[in-house]
Scaffold this active site. Structure first.
Site, PDB file in Angstrom:
ATOM      1  CB  SER A 167      -0.898   0.005   1.225  1.00 54.84           C
ATOM      2  OG  SER A 167      -0.114   0.317   2.365  1.00 54.84           O
ATOM      3  CE  LYS A 168      -2.042   6.842  -2.531  1.00 56.09           C
ATOM      4  NZ  LYS A 168      -3.278   7.563  -2.306  1.00 56.09           N
ATOM      5  NE  ARG A 169       0.677   0.395   6.122  1.00 55.08           N
ATOM      6  CZ  ARG A 169       1.433  -0.640   6.395  1.00 55.08           C
ATOM      7  NH1 ARG A 169       2.559  -0.480   7.054  1.00 55.08           N
ATOM      8  NH2 ARG A 169       1.090  -1.861   6.012  1.00 55.08           N
TER       9      ARG A 169
END
Ligand code: GLU
Length: 467
Positions: free
Chosen positions: A239-241
């Site tokens: 994910s963007k994380r």
């Protein structure tokens, strides 16, 4: 013999994610390999979350990667009448029924089931009812088989079996008359005559419901291949994380499409120990049966390594074109400066991304606005001034016209003054580029041109003299 037809069916609720791009790639490869058809379908039935920007971003990503589609893009939102027609067919055939249970009633039943330790499943209240309360809102539910199992042979995961008693009577049409997701997918895949469904394994649980619908509608059931997820370094779903996940973000960071494709194809698929695959090789060697069953971890280092490989081996003229936006964003104007293709040649051996290449190209066009003082401080002031003087004199009187000739001049300067190459090369590199991270001296001088080189050494000399 049936002709292969595959599709990529993104929901336009965001950009094209690298996981989606890999799914698209696997579909595309299979189609190209088998001379089949690759279809693009935009699954925009979720009107609230679907946006035009997102559709554009997905198309842009697909085009950048070169995953051209043969049919489409088709939009689910164009097919509402078709879905309605099939809901009616199932109702007429008694394979679906109207359910009048209210949300409150269903909630109460669900809570009771949970309290009693039962699975919260629709209890079938409206299954057998034959009255049709006038004006009361209803959903349409699929009359799912009660006993037995629904099973399929997944091309990647092997046989997967679901006991039917665990599957609800799926809602296929909501109270507002709109069809639901799993239903639309089946109608679309059937009407587009899809033979193989390749998609993320987050859809495994949808598959038995979809198969039951195919069967109830008398459609041939396609083959399924569920591709495992892509994880971040901490083994959580990517994910963007974890950093950039959008294909376009990788373009903007200076990755080449072939590098990203090569990286993605190896994420979960292997062919012996091979790492580098041209498009043609991918098409030739790709086999959906060799996609692994477990999730893969996204590894930026490896992607960088592949990108460096492709940059090194790309045509410098093409790289020069691709580099332009990366230079404009740095306020570098190339007209009037050195030939960009020549600049690329001096940088492509070492750059891992086009961003890095652009960063290193800046000095060719914009004379250093300052110098790496720490690097200059390794030499004493007198030495620097003497070096700059001697080099200027040597270059001004020379007729060297290639990098090797220039390198020879520097050797001569060293020989004449008893200096080591580093004692001359580093100061001159700093004078020309501002820092020490630059290509070989001969290459820089040739690319900058003699006049500009001498001018910059002069500037650096004044800088040091004024300290
Ligand atoms: N629209 C779904 C998604 O974006 C894909 C559904 C499918 O491939 O069947 O996850």
């Amino acid at each position: 013999m049936s002709e292969l037809r595959v599709r990529f069916a993104p929901s336009p609720t965001g950009y094209l994610h690298v996981g989606g791009a890999r799914t698209a790639l696997f579909n595309w490869l299979l189609a190209r390999k088998q001379g089949g058809t690759f279809i693009l379908r935009i699954e925009d039935t979720d009107v609230e979350r679907s946006t035009k920007e997102s559709v554009d971003a997905i198309l842009e990503g697909m085009k950048w990667l070169g995953l051209e589609w043969d049919e489409g893009p088709f939009y689910q939102s164009d097919s509402f009448p078709l879905y309605k027609e099939y809901v009616q067919k199932l109702l007429d055939a008694g394979r679906a029924y109207k359910c009048y249970c209210t949300a409150e009633e269903l909630d109460a039943k669900r809570n009771l089931a949970m309290q009693e330790g039962r699975k919260p499943k629709y209890d079938g209240t409206c299954r057998e009812r034959d009255d049709q309360p006038e004006g009361k809102p209803y959903v349409v539910r699929f009359r799912a088989p009660q006993g037995g199992v629904t099973a399929f042979d997944d091309l990647i995961k092997g046989t997967i079996t679901f006991p039917n008693e665990e599957l609800d009577d799926l809602i296929i049409q909501r109270t507002d008359g709109t069809p639901t997701y799993n239903f639309c997918v089946v109608i679309d895949d059937a009407s587009m005559r899809i033979t193989t469904v390749i998609r993320g394994d987050d859809h495994v649980n949808n598959t038995p419901r979809q198969i039951q619908l195919y069967e109830a509608l008398g459609f041939p059931v396609p083959q399924f291949a569920h591709v495992p997820m892509i994880l971040g370094s901490d083994k959580a779903r990517l994910s963007k994380r974890h950093g950039a996940t959008s294909v376009i973000a990788y373009r903007d960071m200076g990755f080449l499409p072939e590098a990203l494709l090569n990286y993605l194809v190896r994420l979960g698929w292997s062919h012996g120990d091979d790492e580098i695959f041209s498009m043609d090789e991918m098409i030739q060697k790709f086999d959906i049966h060799n996609v692994g069953r477990s999730a893969s971890v996204f590894n930026t280092e490896k992607l960088l390594w592949l990108n460096a490989h492709y940059i090194k081996n790309s045509d410098p003229e093409r790289l020069a074109d691709l580099l332009m936006p990366h230079l404009s964003s740095r306020e570098v104007a190339t007209p009037g400066g050195p030939d960009l293709t020549a600049v690329v040649r001096t940088l492509q051996e070492r750059a891992q991304t086009l961003e890095e290449m652009a960063e290193r190209a800046v000095f060719y066009y914009n004379a250093p606005a300052g110098y790496d003082d720490a690097a200059l401080a390794k030499f004493d002031r007198g030495h620097l001034l003497t070096v700059f003087g001697a080099v200027t004199e040597k270059l001004s009187s020379s007729a060297a016209d290639d990098a090797a000739g220039i390198d020879r001049l520097f050797k001569e300067v060293c020989g004449e003054n008893g200096w080591k190459m580093g004692q001359v090369g580093q100061p001159v590199r700093i004078a020309l580029s501002g820092g020490t991270q630059a290509p070989g001296i001969g290459e820089i001088v040739m690319t900058l041109g003699m006049e500009e080189t001498v001018r910059r050494i002069q500037m650096a000399r004044e800088y040091v003299a004024g300290k």
